[in-house]
Design a protein around this motif. Sequence first.
Motif, PDB file in Angstrom:
ATOM      1  N   ARG A  36       0.808  -1.220   0.000  1.00  0.00           N
ATOM      2  CA  ARG A  36       0.000   0.000   0.000  1.00  0.00           C
ATOM      3  C   ARG A  36       0.847   1.279   0.000  1.00  0.00           C
ATOM      4  N   LYS A  37       2.094   1.167  -0.397  1.00  0.00           N
ATOM      5  CA  LYS A  37       2.963   2.337  -0.475  1.00  0.00           C
ATOM      6  C   LYS A  37       3.019   2.815  -1.926  1.00  0.00           C
ATOM      7  N   LYS A  38       3.032   4.132  -2.088  1.00  0.00           N
ATOM      8  CA  LYS A  38       2.995   4.701  -3.430  1.00  0.00           C
ATOM      9  C   LYS A  38       4.277   5.393  -3.844  1.00  0.00           C
ATOM     10  N   ASN A  39       4.988   5.996  -2.871  1.00  0.00           N
ATOM     11  CA  ASN A  39       6.142   6.807  -3.248  1.00  0.00           C
ATOM     12  C   ASN A  39       7.285   6.635  -2.265  1.00  0.00           C
ATOM     13  N   ILE A  40       8.455   7.048  -2.734  1.00  0.00           N
ATOM     14  CA  ILE A  40       9.675   6.896  -1.935  1.00  0.00           C
ATOM     15  C   ILE A  40      10.628   8.049  -2.222  1.00  0.00           C
ATOM     16  N   LEU A  41      11.298   8.524  -1.182  1.00  0.00           N
ATOM     17  CA  LEU A  41      12.387   9.490  -1.311  1.00  0.00           C
ATOM     18  C   LEU A  41      13.688   8.734  -1.122  1.00  0.00           C
ATOM     19  N   ILE A  42      14.569   8.847  -2.098  1.00  0.00           N
ATOM     20  CA  ILE A  42      15.875   8.194  -2.033  1.00  0.00           C
ATOM     21  C   ILE A  42      16.938   9.278  -2.134  1.00  0.00           C
ATOM     22  N   HIS A  43      17.692   9.441  -1.061  1.00  0.00           N
ATOM     23  CA  HIS A  43      18.776  10.425  -1.083  1.00  0.00           C
ATOM     24  C   HIS A  43      19.963   9.878  -1.872  1.00  0.00           C
ATOM     25  N   ALA A  44      20.735  10.794  -2.451  1.00  0.00           N
ATOM     26  CA  ALA A  44      21.954  10.437  -3.193  1.00  0.00           C
ATOM     27  C   ALA A  44      21.657   9.441  -4.305  1.00  0.00           C
ATOM     28  N   GLY A  45      20.710   9.820  -5.163  1.00  0.00           N
ATOM     29  CA  GLY A  45      20.242   8.916  -6.208  1.00  0.00           C
ATOM     30  C   GLY A  45      21.251   8.564  -7.282  1.00  0.00           C
ATOM     31  N   ALA A  46      22.370   9.237  -7.341  1.00  0.00           N
ATOM     32  CA  ALA A  46      23.397   8.884  -8.321  1.00  0.00           C
ATOM     33  C   ALA A  46      24.509   8.043  -7.701  1.00  0.00           C
ATOM     34  N   GLY A  47      24.397   7.770  -6.411  1.00  0.00           N
ATOM     35  CA  GLY A  47      25.407   6.959  -5.739  1.00  0.00           C
ATOM     36  C   GLY A  47      25.151   5.467  -5.899  1.00  0.00           C
ATOM     37  N   GLY A  48      26.047   4.676  -5.364  1.00  0.00           N
ATOM     38  CA  GLY A  48      25.948   3.229  -5.495  1.00  0.00           C
ATOM     39  C   GLY A  48      24.698   2.650  -4.872  1.00  0.00           C
TER      40      GLY A  48
ATOM     41  N   LEU B 108       6.892   1.967  -7.471  1.00  0.00           N
ATOM     42  CA  LEU B 108       6.840   3.182  -6.661  1.00  0.00           C
ATOM     43  C   LEU B 108       7.165   4.427  -7.494  1.00  0.00           C
ATOM     44  N   THR B 109       6.575   5.548  -7.117  1.00  0.00           N
ATOM     45  CA  THR B 109       6.987   6.843  -7.653  1.00  0.00           C
ATOM     46  C   THR B 109       8.231   7.262  -6.884  1.00  0.00           C
ATOM     47  N   VAL B 110       9.287   7.602  -7.611  1.00  0.00           N
ATOM     48  CA  VAL B 110      10.590   7.864  -6.991  1.00  0.00           C
ATOM     49  C   VAL B 110      10.939   9.348  -7.027  1.00  0.00           C
ATOM     50  N   ILE B 111      11.234   9.868  -5.844  1.00  0.00           N
ATOM     51  CA  ILE B 111      11.784  11.215  -5.682  1.00  0.00           C
ATOM     52  C   ILE B 111      13.215  11.027  -5.205  1.00  0.00           C
ATOM     53  N   THR B 112      14.161  11.722  -5.799  1.00  0.00           N
ATOM     54  CA  THR B 112      15.549  11.567  -5.366  1.00  0.00           C
ATOM     55  C   THR B 112      16.252  12.910  -5.268  1.00  0.00           C
ATOM     56  N   THR B 113      17.317  12.931  -4.476  1.00  0.00           N
ATOM     57  CA  THR B 113      18.152  14.125  -4.336  1.00  0.00           C
ATOM     58  C   THR B 113      19.531  13.847  -4.916  1.00  0.00           C
ATOM     59  N   VAL B 114      20.026  14.803  -5.688  1.00  0.00           N
ATOM     60  CA  VAL B 114      21.373  14.703  -6.279  1.00  0.00           C
ATOM     61  C   VAL B 114      21.934  16.111  -6.420  1.00  0.00           C
ATOM     62  N   SER B 115      23.201  16.207  -6.766  1.00  0.00           N
ATOM     63  CA  SER B 115      23.754  17.507  -7.135  1.00  0.00           C
ATOM     64  C   SER B 115      23.503  17.732  -8.630  1.00  0.00           C
ATOM     65  N   LYS B 116      23.616  18.962  -9.064  1.00  0.00           N
ATOM     66  CA  LYS B 116      23.176  19.367 -10.403  1.00  0.00           C
ATOM     67  C   LYS B 116      23.763  18.512 -11.525  1.00  0.00           C
TER      68      LYS B 116
ATOM     69  N   LEU C 239      18.106   6.511 -14.661  1.00  0.00           N
ATOM     70  CA  LEU C 239      17.855   5.348 -13.808  1.00  0.00           C
ATOM     71  C   LEU C 239      16.375   5.137 -13.535  1.00  0.00           C
ATOM     72  N   GLY C 240      15.572   6.173 -13.807  1.00  0.00           N
ATOM     73  CA  GLY C 240      14.132   6.036 -13.661  1.00  0.00           C
ATOM     74  C   GLY C 240      13.467   6.938 -12.644  1.00  0.00           C
ATOM     75  N   ALA C 241      14.220   7.831 -12.017  1.00  0.00           N
ATOM     76  CA  ALA C 241      13.614   8.720 -11.015  1.00  0.00           C
ATOM     77  C   ALA C 241      12.539   9.587 -11.654  1.00  0.00           C
ATOM     78  N   ASP C 242      11.412   9.714 -10.968  1.00  0.00           N
ATOM     79  CA  ASP C 242      10.305  10.525 -11.469  1.00  0.00           C
ATOM     80  C   ASP C 242      10.500  12.007 -11.160  1.00  0.00           C
ATOM     81  N   TYR C 243      11.073  12.300 -10.005  1.00  0.00           N
ATOM     82  CA  TYR C 243      11.340  13.674  -9.580  1.00  0.00           C
ATOM     83  C   TYR C 243      12.765  13.741  -9.058  1.00  0.00           C
ATOM     84  N   VAL C 244      13.566  14.612  -9.647  1.00  0.00           N
ATOM     85  CA  VAL C 244      14.965  14.746  -9.257  1.00  0.00           C
ATOM     86  C   VAL C 244      15.175  16.139  -8.680  1.00  0.00           C
ATOM     87  N   ILE C 245      15.620  16.174  -7.438  1.00  0.00           N
ATOM     88  CA  ILE C 245      15.812  17.436  -6.717  1.00  0.00           C
ATOM     89  C   ILE C 245      17.301  17.748  -6.618  1.00  0.00           C
TER      90      ILE C 245
END
Length: 199
Positions: free
Chosen positions: A15-27, A41-49, A58-64
């Motif tokens: 029953r989970k829809k979304n996830i925040l994954i920090h450092a989405g370009a890391g290993g 899952l809908t993926v939100i991730t944080t990366v540097s520019k 990689l498939g992230a839906d929202y990249v911050i």
Amino acid sequence: MTAYQAIYRKLSLARKKNILIHAGAGGVGGMDIQLAKHSGLTVITTVSKHKIEFAKKLGADYVIDYHSENIDQVINKVTNNLGVDLIINPVGGSTVQDDLNRLAYNGGLVTILNTPDVSNYDLRSKGQSILTLNLGGVHQSNNESQLNDIGIMEDELVKLVSNNIIDPMVSEVIDFQDIPKGLEKLKQHSLVGKIIATI
């Protein structure tokens, strides 16, 4: 393995829809993006520019871009102010504490480096869970079931890679003598993906 354990051993995806994954370009983060998308899952991730395009591939839906964007504002917009169902935090530091306020009701947070201070935070009233991950610790646990599970996870990961469901993200192959240079790249956070050293 750490990414796989976070998604498929620590978190409940029901029953989970979304996830925040920090450092989405890391290993860990990059692998978790792929596993989360594979799980629907809908993926939100944080990366540097300079890593935004890699995270998108990689498939992230929202990249911050965490240097220039407000993580909380993006999460609130994406989730209609409900917060994210799941968070995987491989970076630690103060972001772990901040993640508590980003979790939705009944949400789960997996931390790898440190845990948040919950002395003034009521997890129970929000139905939330904080889970820690220490894959290497299993070798000192003398827990045969958990040791055997490492082999099971490895087999499952190999199948996902061989069936082209996930990309192992090898960005560079170096010679054994160049390992110090490779480690320096990791330290400077200039690398996307993984470095493989041939021995």
